[in-house]
Write a protein that holds these residues in place. Structure first.
Motif, PDB file in Angstrom:
ATOM      1  N   LEU A 114       4.561 -15.963  10.035  1.00 11.91           N
ATOM      2  CA  LEU A 114       5.421 -14.825  10.307  1.00 11.91           C
ATOM      3  C   LEU A 114       5.931 -14.850  11.745  1.00 11.91           C
ATOM      4  N   GLY A 115       7.212 -14.499  11.902  1.00 16.18           N
ATOM      5  CA  GLY A 115       7.785 -14.363  13.224  1.00 16.18           C
ATOM      6  C   GLY A 115       7.886 -12.918  13.651  1.00 16.18           C
ATOM      7  N   ALA A 116       7.653 -12.008  12.705  1.00 16.75           N
ATOM      8  CA  ALA A 116       7.690 -10.575  12.980  1.00 16.75           C
ATOM      9  C   ALA A 116       6.652  -9.903  12.105  1.00 16.75           C
ATOM     10  N   SER A 117       6.182  -8.742  12.521  1.00 13.70           N
ATOM     11  CA  SER A 117       5.168  -8.030  11.753  1.00 13.70           C
ATOM     12  C   SER A 117       5.778  -7.367  10.526  1.00 13.70           C
ATOM     13  N   LEU A 118       4.929  -7.130   9.535  1.00 11.07           N
ATOM     14  CA  LEU A 118       5.320  -6.459   8.295  1.00 11.07           C
ATOM     15  C   LEU A 118       4.235  -5.473   7.918  1.00 11.07           C
ATOM     16  N   LYS A 119       4.641  -4.272   7.562  1.00 12.41           N
ATOM     17  CA  LYS A 119       3.663  -3.309   7.083  1.00 12.41           C
ATOM     18  C   LYS A 119       4.249  -2.513   5.931  1.00 12.41           C
ATOM     19  N   GLY A 120       3.539  -2.547   4.809  1.00 16.76           N
ATOM     20  CA  GLY A 120       3.949  -1.769   3.663  1.00 16.76           C
ATOM     21  C   GLY A 120       3.402  -0.357   3.748  1.00 16.76           C
ATOM     22  N   PRO A 121       3.724   0.454   2.746  1.00 16.63           N
ATOM     23  CA  PRO A 121       4.476   0.092   1.539  1.00 16.63           C
ATOM     24  C   PRO A 121       5.984   0.021   1.791  1.00 16.63           C
ATOM     25  N   ALA A 127      13.151  -8.124   3.243  1.00 17.86           N
ATOM     26  CA  ALA A 127      12.444  -7.838   4.496  1.00 17.86           C
ATOM     27  C   ALA A 127      11.413  -8.917   4.791  1.00 17.86           C
ATOM     28  N   ALA A 128      10.731  -9.382   3.744  1.00 15.19           N
ATOM     29  CA  ALA A 128       9.739 -10.441   3.931  1.00 15.19           C
ATOM     30  C   ALA A 128      10.413 -11.722   4.397  1.00 15.19           C
ATOM     31  N   ARG A 129      11.572 -12.035   3.824  1.00 16.73           N
ATOM     32  CA  ARG A 129      12.275 -13.260   4.217  1.00 16.73           C
ATOM     33  C   ARG A 129      12.688 -13.196   5.691  1.00 16.73           C
ATOM     34  N   TRP A 211       4.371  -8.823  -1.376  1.00 16.30           N
ATOM     35  CA  TRP A 211       3.235  -8.229  -2.105  1.00 16.30           C
ATOM     36  C   TRP A 211       2.050  -8.007  -1.170  1.00 16.30           C
ATOM     37  N   LEU A 212       1.729  -9.002  -0.364  1.00 13.94           N
ATOM     38  CA  LEU A 212       0.614  -8.869   0.565  1.00 13.94           C
ATOM     39  C   LEU A 212       0.855  -7.742   1.566  1.00 13.94           C
ATOM     40  N   ALA A 213       2.073  -7.671   2.105  1.00 11.56           N
ATOM     41  CA  ALA A 213       2.379  -6.615   3.067  1.00 11.56           C
ATOM     42  C   ALA A 213       2.180  -5.241   2.453  1.00 11.56           C
ATOM     43  N   ASN A 214       2.579  -5.077   1.214  1.00 13.01           N
ATOM     44  CA  ASN A 214       2.468  -3.781   0.564  1.00 13.01           C
ATOM     45  C   ASN A 214       1.033  -3.432   0.189  1.00 13.01           C
ATOM     46  N   VAL A 215       0.295  -4.402  -0.340  1.00 16.83           N
ATOM     47  CA  VAL A 215      -1.093  -4.138  -0.729  1.00 16.83           C
ATOM     48  C   VAL A 215      -1.961  -3.875   0.501  1.00 16.83           C
ATOM     49  N   LEU A 216      -1.786  -4.689   1.531  1.00 15.37           N
ATOM     50  CA  LEU A 216      -2.571  -4.483   2.751  1.00 15.37           C
ATOM     51  C   LEU A 216      -2.139  -3.207   3.467  1.00 15.37           C
ATOM     52  N   GLY A 217      -0.850  -2.889   3.382  1.00 10.08           N
ATOM     53  CA  GLY A 217      -0.369  -1.668   3.997  1.00 10.08           C
ATOM     54  C   GLY A 217      -1.037  -0.432   3.428  1.00 10.08           C
ATOM     55  N   GLU A 218      -1.373  -0.474   2.132  1.00 10.86           N
ATOM     56  CA  GLU A 218      -2.090   0.644   1.520  1.00 10.86           C
ATOM     57  C   GLU A 218      -3.456   0.851   2.161  1.00 10.86           C
ATOM     58  N   ARG A 219      -3.998  -0.197   2.778  1.00 14.76           N
ATOM     59  CA  ARG A 219      -5.298  -0.124   3.436  1.00 14.76           C
ATOM     60  C   ARG A 219      -5.158   0.017   4.953  1.00 14.76           C
TER      61      ARG A 219
END
Length: 262
Positions: A114-121, A127-129, A211-219
């Protein structure tokens, strides 16, 4: 799960000791068939704490069960995930001893940085791309601390999604390319064993990042810039034997080589 909180700690400790001694343990779900996904992740978090306390660190995440056949095997309709630990990452051409594992297998996959952070949901594929900066050819060694790979879903989740090690080729810029048709040829000792394409990973390996950003974002967990994202196998895992050399050749990404020592 009927066990109190100390049951989670006990199971995490059992997996920790199995990793340290390379001695497998019976499936956790044998002792408690009620263990579910949430229990598995609770055990996983405690196991990560034990490993980090030893000096390791989480430098990314790996997704498993990203292909339809693997999801069917576990009767699930979603992937699972585990950490990428700094101690498990090797460079292209590395010689990794088979004796460092219990029952290792190897599989080829596409790995992003990753070159930038991502946080879900709410993270979508676009956005992931945009967040992905680099892509690498990867060979993952999966291993199980559970006897004979007799794993149910909660077992493999608790066991850090059956992580072992990963060998990475030099990164190339991700750009805006479509990784779904990215082809891969996987060989052992010069013999072609499997082929695959990026679309085997959840239809699009970039979708795994979302998917990972969204699932981890829930936590409450953010995918941070610089972290590695392993997007899942593009073929069935192959058992490892000392003396083997594995090569995965990817369209546009180049090749990655793993040697297996004693």
């Amino acid at each position: 799960m009927q066990n109190p909180a100390n049951g989670t700690s006990r199971m995490a400790r059992a997996l920790y000791e199995a990793r340290a001694t390379r001695t497998p343990i019976p499936p956790l779900t044998d002792g408690d068939p009620t263990l579910d996904i949430h229990d598995g992740y609770a055990i996983q978090r405690e196991l990560i704490e034990l490993l980090v306390a030893d000096g390791d660190c989480v430098i990314g995440y790996k997704a498993g069960l990203t292909s339809a056949p693997m999801q069917a095997m576990f009767s699930v309709d979603t992937p699972d995930y585990g950490p990428v630990l700094a101690s498990t990452v090797h460079h292209d051409g590395a010689s990794v001893p088979s004796g460092a594992f219990i029952a290792p297998k190897v599989e080829a996959e596409i790995v992003f940085r990753l070159g930038a952070s991502l946080k879900g949901p709410g993270v979508d594929v676009d956005a992931a791309r945009e967040a992905v900066s680099e892509v690498m050819a990867g060979l993952e060694i999966v291993d199980s601390r559970i006897e004979g790979w007799r794993i149910r879903l909660a077992d493999t989740i608790a066991d850090l999604a059956s992580n072992g090690a990963v060998v990475l080729a030099d990164p190339v810029p991700a750009g805006d390319r479509d990784f779904r048709p990215t082809g891969m040829a996987f060989s052992r000792n010069g013999e072609l064993l499997a082929t695959g394409a990026g679309a085997a990973a959840l239809g699009d390996p970039v979708a795994v990042v979302a998917w990972l950003a969204n699932v981890l974002g829930e936590r409450g967990v953010t995918l941070e810039a610089g972290q590695l994202i392993m997007t899942g196998a593009l073929h069935s895992a192959v058992p490892i034997t000392a003396g083997d050399t594995f090569v995965a050749e990817f369209d546009q990404l180049g090749s990655v080589t793993l040697h297996i020592g004693e």
